[in-house]
Scaffold this active site. Sequence first.
Site, PDB file in Angstrom:
ATOM      1  CE  LYS A 177      -1.669   2.468   3.234  1.00 42.41           C
ATOM      2  NZ  LYS A 177      -1.385   3.785   2.580  1.00 42.41           N
ATOM      3  CD  GLU A 252      14.096   1.300   8.360  1.00 34.25           C
ATOM      4  OE1 GLU A 252      14.433   2.292   9.044  1.00 34.25           O
ATOM      5  OE2 GLU A 252      14.856   0.352   8.136  1.00 34.25           O
ATOM      6  CB  CYS A 286      12.529   9.511   8.943  1.00 29.80           C
ATOM      7  SG  CYS A 286      13.488   8.636   7.717  1.00 29.80           S
TER       8      CYS A 286
HETATM    9  P1  NAD Z   1       0.358   9.751   9.851  1.00 28.96           P
HETATM   10  O1  NAD Z   1       0.981   9.233  11.088  1.00 28.96           O
HETATM   11  O2  NAD Z   1      -1.119   9.796   9.748  1.00 28.96           O
HETATM   12  O3  NAD Z   1       0.868   8.905   8.591  1.00 28.96           O
HETATM   13  C1  NAD Z   1       2.209   8.569   8.366  1.00 28.96           C
HETATM   14  C2  NAD Z   1       2.231   7.502   7.269  1.00 28.96           C
HETATM   15  O4  NAD Z   1       1.627   6.311   7.768  1.00 28.96           O
HETATM   16  C3  NAD Z   1       1.400   7.859   6.039  1.00 28.96           C
HETATM   17  O5  NAD Z   1       2.075   7.376   4.906  1.00 28.96           O
HETATM   18  C4  NAD Z   1       0.075   7.134   6.235  1.00 28.96           C
HETATM   19  O6  NAD Z   1      -0.551   6.756   5.021  1.00 28.96           O
HETATM   20  C5  NAD Z   1       0.504   5.904   6.985  1.00 28.96           C
HETATM   21  N1  NAD Z   1      -0.515   5.405   7.899  1.00 28.96           N
HETATM   22  C6  NAD Z   1      -1.208   6.117   8.816  1.00 28.96           C
HETATM   23  N2  NAD Z   1      -2.034   5.302   9.511  1.00 28.96           N
HETATM   24  C7  NAD Z   1      -1.856   4.049   9.004  1.00 28.96           C
HETATM   25  C8  NAD Z   1      -2.401   2.771   9.306  1.00 28.96           C
HETATM   26  N3  NAD Z   1      -3.276   2.590  10.307  1.00 28.96           N
HETATM   27  N4  NAD Z   1      -1.992   1.702   8.568  1.00 28.96           N
HETATM   28  C9  NAD Z   1      -1.072   1.846   7.587  1.00 28.96           C
HETATM   29  N5  NAD Z   1      -0.512   3.021   7.261  1.00 28.96           N
HETATM   30  C10 NAD Z   1      -0.883   4.107   7.967  1.00 28.96           C
HETATM   31  O7  NAD Z   1       0.916  11.194   9.635  1.00 28.96           O
HETATM   32  P2  NAD Z   1       1.058  12.133   8.389  1.00 28.96           P
HETATM   33  O8  NAD Z   1       0.381  13.437   8.663  1.00 28.96           O
HETATM   34  O9  NAD Z   1       0.758  11.458   7.091  1.00 28.96           O
HETATM   35  O10 NAD Z   1       2.612  12.333   8.463  1.00 28.96           O
HETATM   36  C11 NAD Z   1       3.219  13.007   9.550  1.00 28.96           C
HETATM   37  C12 NAD Z   1       3.969  12.082  10.444  1.00 28.96           C
HETATM   38  O11 NAD Z   1       4.334  10.901   9.785  1.00 28.96           O
HETATM   39  C13 NAD Z   1       5.242  12.728  10.906  1.00 28.96           C
HETATM   40  O12 NAD Z   1       5.122  13.055  12.252  1.00 28.96           O
HETATM   41  C14 NAD Z   1       6.333  11.712  10.680  1.00 28.96           C
HETATM   42  O13 NAD Z   1       6.872  11.269  11.901  1.00 28.96           O
HETATM   43  C15 NAD Z   1       5.675  10.548  10.050  1.00 28.96           C
HETATM   44  N6  NAD Z   1       6.309  10.118   8.795  1.00 28.96           N
HETATM   45  C16 NAD Z   1       7.475   9.447   8.881  1.00 28.96           C
HETATM   46  C17 NAD Z   1       8.109   9.029   7.733  1.00 28.96           C
HETATM   47  C18 NAD Z   1       9.410   8.266   7.783  1.00 28.96           C
HETATM   48  O14 NAD Z   1      10.115   8.214   6.791  1.00 28.96           O
HETATM   49  N7  NAD Z   1       9.758   7.623   8.897  1.00 28.96           N
HETATM   50  C19 NAD Z   1       7.550   9.325   6.495  1.00 28.96           C
HETATM   51  C20 NAD Z   1       6.350  10.021   6.436  1.00 28.96           C
HETATM   52  C21 NAD Z   1       5.727  10.410   7.608  1.00 28.96           C
END
Ligand code: NAD
Length: 479
Positions: A177, A252, A286
């Site tokens: 996904k 990750e 990240c």
């Molecule tokens: P979020 O926590 O809602 O989502 C982060 C990611 O997780 C998104 O790609 C989302 O589609 C996915 N996701 C969320 N809930 C999920 C679930 N239940 N099952 C599967 N996938 C799920 O937050 P956001 O507003 O999209 O992004 C902000 C936060 O996300 C930031 O605080 C950051 O820490 C984190 N983030 C981290 C990375 C990384 O490379 N580690 C990348 C993108 C976002």
Amino acid sequence: MSLPYEDLSLYIDGEFVTGGGRREQDVHDPSTGSVIGRLPHATPADLDRALGAAQRAFETWRTVSPLEKSRILRRVAELTRERVQAIARNITLDQGKPLAEAVSEVTRCADHCDWHAEECRRIYGRVIPARFPNVRQFVLREPVGVCAAFTPWNFPYNQAIRKIAAAVGAGCTIVLKGPEDTPSAVVAIARMFHEAGLPPGVLNVVWGVPAEVSKHLIESPIVRKVSFTGSVPVGKQLAAMAGAHMKRVTMELGGHSPVIVCEDADIERAADMLSTLKFANAGQVCVSPNRMYVHEKAFDRFMARFIEATKKIKVGPGLEADTRMGPLAHARRLPAMAEMVEDATDRGARIETGGARIGDRGYFWAPTVLTNVPDEARIMNHEPFGPVVPCVPFRDLDDALRRANSLPYGLSSYAFTNSTKHALKIQNGIQAGLVNINHFGQGLPETPFGGIKDSGIGSEGGTETFDGYLVTKFVTQMD
Ligand code: NAD
């Protein structure tokens, strides 16, 4: 005439699937907020079809020779290099990063494919000398099975290709996904594997409501491994769900990378390098350098240069040639930035530059530097995941290391020093999976990438890259 955006679809059992009355969601250009595409969501029946295809494909893919797997991965690397400009343009359109950064991301991903193509031919077992002359003992490393993977929107190509190349190279099949906000890169990857001759069902791409799709896939008895890149809270939820069904995980997750600038460092060089790295991808990284701890005797010099370098960053749409920083990837990051800055200033922080949204069209936030930030401020404890950075002085290296290690995260870390004694103390004392000293060099195909503590489980890249996708089988045999 402008080129069209990617033709978005699901990819299930070797077919690109759209329409059919499926629910669709809009995809936006974050530099304008306008709609550039429509993304179909997988129905529960689509998810089951993807799982069934991955299960069937696994029976043969696991027996395919490493040479053939290597050939397909190499072909994808070639196709990636041929298409880098078109893929990068679409990433800039849906994710917002400057085109040069998107080109660099895609180019590096071709290298990731090549690395996995090479390394998958070296997944060796071993022979253990036996206690008796008529006994033979072998250790076999076998693919774990069907994998469910979830990748985020900040490096949409990179995050997906690392999981796909590792799974496919190890002999696993995968249902992935991708990020619904920035889907073009993952669809482009599916097209290239399809053209490279990957058998139907080995790779499947689905989209939908993240929590619904992840629950469906992780709870399926077909799935044997879960790999997620994203935030710590979501990672913990998915790891708990995987644990309840005894499935292996690679996580990750986020970090809150500390930076230690010692008094003996090349201060101007450190300030320039850190300003460039911190605001790359608008800070939505990240491993972004997020908390600057600068020796008190070098603090004023560092700040003067760091603020000067940051003020020069040209913010604009990613497709404009002189843009150094694009918009945030989606609208929900704007209030997240505003809350972080407001919390810090309420506690006495000073805004040295930036601090606010730019304009009211698109999701632009000014590169923001904060000083006088207390350790209790939200931004000192939670990853900003955006172009905001607090800078604070420290007294001695023990004080800096204590504050650097004070959070539950442990992904990346940075230090600048010209003293080998300090470098050694930092290398040994810092709690992080990645340590960069006087240099930024992480995330290469040949080097392992992963966090410790709350920042995750397992590594991607390096010779470790297949570890999470293999299981160990011990065989003992008597004549
Ligand atoms: P979020 O926590 O809602 O989502 C982060 C990611 O997780 C998104 O790609 C989302 O589609 C996915 N996701 C969320 N809930 C999920 C679930 N239940 N099952 C599967 N996938 C799920 O937050 P956001 O507003 O999209 O992004 C902000 C936060 O996300 C930031 O605080 C950051 O820490 C984190 N983030 C981290 C990375 C990384 O490379 N580690 C990348 C993108 C976002």
